[in-house]
Each structure stands twice: as structure tokens, then as C-alpha cells.
Design a protein around this motif. Structure first.
Motif, PDB file in Angstrom:
ATOM      1  N   LEU A 193       7.207  31.024  13.390  1.00 28.25           N
ATOM      2  CA  LEU A 193       7.088  32.268  14.154  1.00 28.25           C
ATOM      3  C   LEU A 193       6.602  31.983  15.566  1.00 28.25           C
ATOM      4  CD1 LEU A 193       7.002  35.374  14.402  1.00 28.25           C
ATOM      5  CD2 LEU A 193       4.722  35.301  13.383  1.00 28.25           C
ATOM      6  N   HIS A 194       5.622  31.119  15.677  1.00 26.56           N
ATOM      7  CA  HIS A 194       5.104  30.757  17.001  1.00 26.56           C
ATOM      8  C   HIS A 194       6.199  30.116  17.846  1.00 26.56           C
ATOM      9  CE1 HIS A 194       2.084  29.539  19.959  1.00 26.56           C
ATOM     10  NE2 HIS A 194       2.634  28.346  19.962  1.00 26.56           N
ATOM     11  N   SER A 195       6.999  29.264  17.231  1.00 25.41           N
ATOM     12  CA  SER A 195       8.103  28.612  17.943  1.00 25.41           C
ATOM     13  C   SER A 195       9.136  29.641  18.400  1.00 25.41           C
ATOM     14  CB  SER A 195       8.761  27.571  17.037  1.00 25.41           C
ATOM     15  OG  SER A 195       9.863  26.968  17.668  1.00 25.41           O
ATOM     16  N   ALA A 196       9.402  30.638  17.564  1.00 28.15           N
ATOM     17  CA  ALA A 196      10.363  31.682  17.932  1.00 28.15           C
ATOM     18  C   ALA A 196       9.869  32.467  19.137  1.00 28.15           C
ATOM     19  CB  ALA A 196      10.601  32.615  16.747  1.00 28.15           C
ATOM     20  N   LYS A 197       8.587  32.747  19.185  1.00 34.28           N
ATOM     21  CA  LYS A 197       8.036  33.503  20.308  1.00 34.28           C
ATOM     22  C   LYS A 197       8.058  32.678  21.594  1.00 34.28           C
ATOM     23  CE  LYS A 197       5.053  36.949  18.186  1.00 34.28           C
ATOM     24  NZ  LYS A 197       5.603  38.040  18.998  1.00 34.28           N
ATOM     25  N   ILE A 198       7.664  31.416  21.480  1.00 37.77           N
ATOM     26  CA  ILE A 198       7.667  30.552  22.654  1.00 37.77           C
ATOM     27  C   ILE A 198       9.083  30.331  23.151  1.00 37.77           C
ATOM     28  CG2 ILE A 198       7.154  28.230  23.479  1.00 37.77           C
ATOM     29  CD1 ILE A 198       4.707  29.962  23.200  1.00 37.77           C
ATOM     30  N   GLY A 199      10.044  30.333  22.220  1.00 34.39           N
ATOM     31  CA  GLY A 199      11.434  30.072  22.583  1.00 34.39           C
ATOM     32  C   GLY A 199      12.152  31.233  23.215  1.00 34.39           C
ATOM     33  N   GLY A 200      11.505  32.379  23.337  1.00 32.18           N
ATOM     34  CA  GLY A 200      12.143  33.493  24.026  1.00 32.18           C
ATOM     35  C   GLY A 200      12.047  34.832  23.334  1.00 32.18           C
ATOM     36  N   ARG A 201      11.420  34.912  22.156  1.00 31.97           N
ATOM     37  CA  ARG A 201      11.233  36.180  21.445  1.00 31.97           C
ATOM     38  C   ARG A 201      12.572  36.779  21.026  1.00 31.97           C
ATOM     39  NH1 ARG A 201       5.913  38.345  22.702  1.00 31.97           N
ATOM     40  NH2 ARG A 201       4.867  37.022  24.216  1.00 31.97           N
TER      41      ARG A 201
ATOM     42  N   PRO B 168       8.849  25.486  33.767  1.00 31.03           N
ATOM     43  CA  PRO B 168       8.435  26.885  33.542  1.00 31.03           C
ATOM     44  C   PRO B 168       8.700  27.370  32.124  1.00 31.03           C
ATOM     45  CG  PRO B 168       9.608  26.669  35.616  1.00 31.03           C
ATOM     46  CD  PRO B 168       9.749  25.357  34.925  1.00 31.03           C
ATOM     47  N   ASP B 169       9.803  26.929  31.499  1.00 27.92           N
ATOM     48  CA  ASP B 169      10.088  27.415  30.153  1.00 27.92           C
ATOM     49  C   ASP B 169       9.129  26.843  29.128  1.00 27.92           C
ATOM     50  OD1 ASP B 169      10.960  24.815  30.180  1.00 27.92           O
ATOM     51  OD2 ASP B 169      12.981  25.228  29.442  1.00 27.92           O
ATOM     52  N   ARG B 170       8.270  25.887  29.526  1.00 28.58           N
ATOM     53  CA  ARG B 170       7.246  25.375  28.624  1.00 28.58           C
ATOM     54  C   ARG B 170       5.942  26.138  28.740  1.00 28.58           C
ATOM     55  NH1 ARG B 170       6.091  23.911  25.378  1.00 28.58           N
ATOM     56  NH2 ARG B 170       4.939  21.959  25.335  1.00 28.58           N
TER      57      ARG B 170
ATOM     58  N   ILE C 117       3.765  30.645  27.109  1.00 28.28           N
ATOM     59  CA  ILE C 117       2.374  30.560  26.662  1.00 28.28           C
ATOM     60  C   ILE C 117       1.505  31.524  27.465  1.00 28.28           C
ATOM     61  CG2 ILE C 117       0.380  29.034  26.400  1.00 28.28           C
ATOM     62  CD1 ILE C 117       2.309  26.721  26.036  1.00 28.28           C
ATOM     63  N   LEU C 118       1.773  31.624  28.762  1.00 29.94           N
ATOM     64  CA  LEU C 118       1.041  32.599  29.581  1.00 29.94           C
ATOM     65  C   LEU C 118       1.243  34.014  29.055  1.00 29.94           C
ATOM     66  CD1 LEU C 118       1.755  31.335  33.225  1.00 29.94           C
ATOM     67  CD2 LEU C 118      -0.401  31.164  31.963  1.00 29.94           C
ATOM     68  N   GLU C 119       2.481  34.332  28.673  1.00 29.18           N
ATOM     69  CA  GLU C 119       2.771  35.672  28.163  1.00 29.18           C
ATOM     70  C   GLU C 119       2.130  35.888  26.805  1.00 29.18           C
ATOM     71  OE1 GLU C 119       7.000  35.911  28.238  1.00 29.18           O
ATOM     72  OE2 GLU C 119       7.077  36.500  30.353  1.00 29.18           O
ATOM     73  N   GLU C 120       2.197  34.872  25.950  1.00 30.88           N
ATOM     74  CA  GLU C 120       1.662  34.995  24.595  1.00 30.88           C
ATOM     75  C   GLU C 120       0.149  35.202  24.615  1.00 30.88           C
ATOM     76  OE1 GLU C 120       2.158  35.129  20.436  1.00 30.88           O
ATOM     77  OE2 GLU C 120       3.641  35.094  22.046  1.00 30.88           O
ATOM     78  N   THR C 121      -0.544  34.537  25.535  1.00 28.40           N
ATOM     79  CA  THR C 121      -2.003  34.607  25.606  1.00 28.40           C
ATOM     80  C   THR C 121      -2.499  35.755  26.477  1.00 28.40           C
ATOM     81  OG1 THR C 121      -2.003  33.050  27.451  1.00 28.40           O
ATOM     82  CG2 THR C 121      -2.229  32.134  25.229  1.00 28.40           C
ATOM     83  N   GLY C 122      -1.604  36.386  27.245  1.00 29.26           N
ATOM     84  CA  GLY C 122      -2.036  37.448  28.156  1.00 29.26           C
ATOM     85  C   GLY C 122      -2.487  36.928  29.507  1.00 29.26           C
ATOM     86  N   LEU C 123      -2.483  35.599  29.688  1.00 25.40           N
ATOM     87  CA  LEU C 123      -2.886  35.035  30.977  1.00 25.40           C
ATOM     88  C   LEU C 123      -1.909  35.390  32.085  1.00 25.40           C
ATOM     89  CD1 LEU C 123      -3.969  31.454  29.806  1.00 25.40           C
ATOM     90  CD2 LEU C 123      -5.484  33.288  30.596  1.00 25.40           C
ATOM     91  N   ILE C 124      -0.701  35.804  31.708  1.00 30.88           N
ATOM     92  CA  ILE C 124       0.313  36.141  32.703  1.00 30.88           C
ATOM     93  C   ILE C 124      -0.139  37.286  33.604  1.00 30.88           C
ATOM     94  CG2 ILE C 124       1.510  37.830  31.259  1.00 30.88           C
ATOM     95  CD1 ILE C 124       3.116  35.219  33.620  1.00 30.88           C
TER      96      ILE C 124
END
Length: 517
Positions: free
Chosen positions: A230-238, A305-307, A311-318
Motif C-alpha cells: 500500500l505504501h508503495s502504491a501511494k508513493i508510486g502515484g496513488r 523529484p519522483d522519489r 514522500i512530502l505529500e504523504e507526510t504533509g511536509l509539502i
């Protein structure tokens, strides 16, 4: 129990009363021995404690029963909360994590193979809670659970594990193809909009898949591996599904390391902006610069950037990093103007989390701080961001355009492409996704889409930009179709600010107003 408490308390009071009444008469007799007085006092003290303790316990159970009407009274082992023992999630009515885990373990004991575990997580659910409130968020979770149940029927066990995460158990899976088909059905079931508080919400989800016994032999391992997928799916583009692979453990460890560094990257000034030119096809002039975020780690590595952006979006740091990007781009645009260079519009990409904030006030503050006019800035927003809550998006876009900003839809054609809303959205441009440009001119499907988008833009009076142009044949095809603006490696890679400044120096000064882009 109430009668027992009452009797014990009455006995205690009676004994204490007898001691008090009998004290004067006892004083006229021979004084009792010290051991007798001590025993009586200890007995009185014990009875008082027993009475008070029983009353306290009775009052607690009575309060809990009143707080949970229609539910059985809690026991002293209810440390995990009432849902742990009822087995039901209070929001969706689905089984909760504890009930699901028990069922899963029992199923594994009965079955020998072919059990699929699907962890489904709603993408950017936090935005719903923040924009519409937690009551609306709970209602959306309930509707999602209902739609999932309707989709899979009674053969599949569904549970809500917590927050916006659901789990589904599919027994008797034949192979991974059937599992993939099932995951696609789940994603398709959630694609139609939900109506919450009279607003249409478009929700996407990500799914992680682990299959017994290939990916694990017990519930703990399978849940861990499905979560990694699931984490990989989210990092890969949701908005997608992902099967577990052994390499995901290493990837998660690497992502955790990156996440730890990203928390300090802004403070350490490790972020920078690169700029890619937007070209007017007929004249070859630079009419815009897109600001693109880059990150150089402390060890000197330039991370793609795709790495790190997912992660910025997932953590809210974005949110904080996106504000830095906006401010830095506006300052650079002001610097270029002060240098007397050819005026260009600087474009900045907005994340979904940024769009859910008080965006208008924040952008206005940055423009005032940098001394930049609104017509020198363009904001790029993806379709998925706008379609999560279209009505609210239209209101925000109107406010931004009222300030004088331009707003474009980025990566057009890859998400919802809702034409019914497109004609209502107050936007100033469409950027055709590079995936359609790459196959030109040979691929007939891509050619048809690219032709349709330019025709649509012309009918609606919206300028269209072709992204990802890399070859002369691609440019020739776009020119024939009527495209006026393009961006891609054929004209220039994203480059540091020094190189972008040198490019603008080579351009002829144009005192004319900025062109429509």
C-alpha cells in the motif's frame, strides 16, 4: 449488585452508629483491652473502605451504561474501548480491526491457499476533514463502506481498520490476475462521485495486496506485507494497486531514511528551484518559466523529484515546502524584472494539500511580500485536485483569478477529465500530459487525443500547452494541429537559476504585455 452495595453500606453505617452510641456506656464500664479497641477500629475502617469501593464501582458502571445506551455494560477488561469487544466500527458499522484479525486468523487455519488480503486507503482523505469537517468525513467513510459492500457482495469480508483504511479478505483466489481484476473493480467502484453535504466529492484510493501463502503464512506477516505494498502504491502515484514484492522492505527503509532527512531539508536550505522554459512555437520566444523543486541531500546527491515529492505529500511536509517554492519563485520573478530582462510569467505547481488551505490569502501575502504583480504568476493544479471538491474549487479559482492570477490544469487527460465541470472551471490554460506527446506522431490513439484536446481548447477559448516535446516530428505534428505553446527537452531541460537567467539575457527585451499562456 445494587442491593449488595446497599446492604454492605447499611451494615457499615449501623456498626459505626452502634460504636458511637455505645461509647458513653462503655466508658462507665471497665475499659477494654488495647487489642480489642484496635480490632474494632480496624474492622470499622475495613467496612468503610468496602462500602465506598462498592459504591464507586456501581456508579462507574451506571455512568458507562448511560453513555452507551442499548449496549451491554463494560467489563473491567475493556481497556481497548467498547469497539474492541463489540467487534463493530462505530462509524461504518463494519467489523473493526480486532474482529477482522480474529476472522483472518481463523480463515488461515481453515484454508490452505488462495486468500487475498487487500488494504485500501483513501487518497488525501485529510482534505475532506479539513475542508468539510469530521462529521462529513465520517459520513464519507460510511458511504465508502456501503459502496464497497455493494460491490463485493457477501463472499468478501470487509472491515475498517482505522482512519481511512479498509481491509478486504478474498478467499479462493485462483491467481494474481484474478486479484488484480478484483483490485481494479474496487478502484472503479469508488470513481463515481459521493454527495456529502450537498457537495460532490471525487475520491480515489490506493490498494496494497498480499496473497496467502505466497507473501506470508500468518496474519501478522500478511498485514505487514500488504501495508508495504500500500505504501508503495501511494508513493508510486496513488489511485492504483500494488502487489507485495520482497524488495519493498528495502524501499520502505530507504523511504523512511529520506523522510527523516526531509524533515530538516528546509531548515538546512537543501531545496532549490530549477526552471524550464515555455516556448511560443511560431516565434521560438520564451514566454514563461516553470519553477520545479529540486533537493540536494547533505551527501551531495541530487534526488529525483519522483522519489521525494510523494514522500512530502504523504507526510504533509509539502505544505511548508510548497509555500517556500511559491515565495522563492515570486522573488526570482521580481529579480528578473529588476534586471530588465524580458518579462516572463513564472508558473508554480500546487499540491492538493496546498489547495485545501486558505490559498487565496496566502498567495496574496506572498505577492505583496515580494512586490510582484499577480499577472506575473501562474498556478498549475492537477485535475484530481480540482475534482475532489469541484464546487469549492470553482469558488477558489474565481477568487484567484479575481486577484489577476492565471490558473492552468496540469497533466490534463490523465485523471478525471470531467467535461461537465471543465466548461464551468474558471481556468486559463490546459497542459496536455507528456504521456500523450511521447508517442507522436506514430501512435494513432495519442494523435487523436492530442487533436481532440486542442479542438476542445479552441472551442472553450482556453489556450493549450503541449508538455514533454522532445523531437522535431512531435513539434511538427503539434504545429499542424494548431498548438501555439510547448514545453520539453527539445527547447530546454529544467536548469538552475543561473542558466535560466542566462537564457533570458539572450532573449530580446519585450516591453509588450505578457502573452496569454
Amino acid at each position: 449488585m445494587k442491593k449488595t452495595v446497599l446492604i454492605a453500606f447499611l451494615i457499615t453505617l449501623a456498626y459505626a452508629f452502634a460504636m458511637i452510641i455505645g461509647a458513653p456506656s462503655m466508658a462507665m464500664q471497665e475499659p477494654p483491652g488495647w487489642h480489642q479497641v484496635t480490632a474494632e477500629l480496624l474492622l470499622l475502617f475495613f467496612l468503610l473502605l468496602l462500602g465506598l469501593g462498592l459504591m464507586k464501582r456501581s456508579l462507574e458502571k451506571q455512568w458507562l451504561a448511560q453513555a452507551r445506551p442499548g449496549m451491554p455494560p463494560l467489563t473491567e477488561h475493556d481497556a481497548a474501548g467498547p469497539e474492541y469487544f463489540t467487534g463493530q466500527d462505530s462509524v461504518t458499522g463494519l467489523p473493526n480491526r480486532h474482529a477482522f484479525r480474529s476472522f483472518f486468523e481463523e480463515l488461515l487455519r481453515r484454508e490452505s491457499r488462495g486468500i487475498g488480503l487487500f488494504l485500501l486507503d483513501l487518497d488525501r482523505f485529510k482534505n475532506v476533514n479539513e475542508s468539510l469537517g469530521h462529521l462529513a468525513g465520517d459520513l464519507l467513510l460510511k458511504r465508502v463502506g456501503e459502496r464497497l459492500q455493494k460491490t463485493v457482495g457477501g463472499r468478501i469480508k470487509i472491515a475498517r481498520l482505522g482512519d481511512d483504511e479498509f481491509a478486504l479478505l478474498a478467499p479462493d483466489l485462483k491467481d494474481s490476475e484474478e486479484a488484480a481484476s478484483f483490485a481494479q473493480d474496487l478502484l472503479a467502484a469508488l470513481s463515481p462521485f459521493f454527495t456529502i453535504d450537498q457537495q460532490r466529492l471525487f475520491i480515489r484510493a490506493s490498494i496494497g495486496i498480499a496473497i496467502f501463502p505466497q507473501h506470508g503464512g500468518d496474519a501478522t506477516t500478511l498485514l505487514k506485507h500488504a501495508d508495504a505494498a500500500l505504501h508503495s502504491a501511494k508513493i508510486g502515484g496513488r489511485g492504483r494497486y500494488q502487489f507485495y514484492t520482497p524488495e519493498m522492505g528495502e524501499q520502505m527503509a530507504e523511504n523512511l531514511a529520506l523522510e527523516g532527512e526531509l524533515h530538516w531539508a528546509l531548515e538546512r536550505q537543501e531545496f532549490m528551484l530549477y526552471y524550464q522554459p515555455l516556448i511560443e512555437i511560431d516565434s521560438g520566444r520564451v514566454v514563461g518559466m516553470e519553477a520545479l523543486l529540486r533537493w540536494r541531500r547533505q551527501n551531495g546527491e541530487l534526488v529525483a523529484p519522483d522519489r521525494f515529492v510523494p514522500i512530502l505529500e504523504e507526510t504533509g511536509l509539502i505544505t511548508s515546502v510548497g509555500l517556500w517554492v511559491l515565495r522563492a519563485a515570486c522573488r526570482q520573478a521580481r529579480t528578473w524584472l529588476d534586471m530588465g530582462l524580458a518579462p516572463v510569467r513564472v508558473s508554480v505547481n500546487l499540491s492538493t494539500l496546498q489547495f485545501g488551505e486558505p490559498l487565496v490569502e496566502r498567495v496574496a501575502g506572498v505577492l505583496e511580500e515580494c512586490g510582484l504583480k499577480a499577472d506575473c504568476l501562474e498556478l498549475e493544479i492537477t485535475e484530481s485536485t480540482l475534482m475532489q471538491n469541484p464546487e469549492a474549487a470553482i469558488e477558489t479559482l474565481n477568487a484567484l483569478r479575481h486577484m489577476g492570477l492565471r490558473v492552468s490544469i496540469d497533466d490534463f487527460g490523465t485523471d478525471y477529465s470531467s467535461l461537465s465541470y471543465l466548461k464551468r472551471l474558471p481556468i486559463d490554460g490546459l497542459k496536455v500530459d507528456r504521456s500523450f506527446i511521447q508517442e507522436l506522431p506514430g501512435d494513432s490513439g495519442s494523435a487523436a487525443i492530442v487533436s481532440a484536446v486542442i479542438a476542445l481548447g479552441q472551442k472553450l477559448g482556453i489556450p493549450v500547452v503541449a508538455e514533454g516535446v522532445e523531437t522535431e516530428p512531435q513539434l511538427s505534428f503539434l504545429r499542424q494541429q494548431g498548438y501555439q505553446l510547448a514545453q520539453g527537452y527539445l527547447f530546454g531541460h529544467p536548469e538552475p537559476v543561473e542558466h535560466a537567467t542566462a537564457r533570458l539575457r539572450r532573449a530580446k527585451p519585450r516591453p509588450t504585455p505578457l502573452p496569454a499562456a
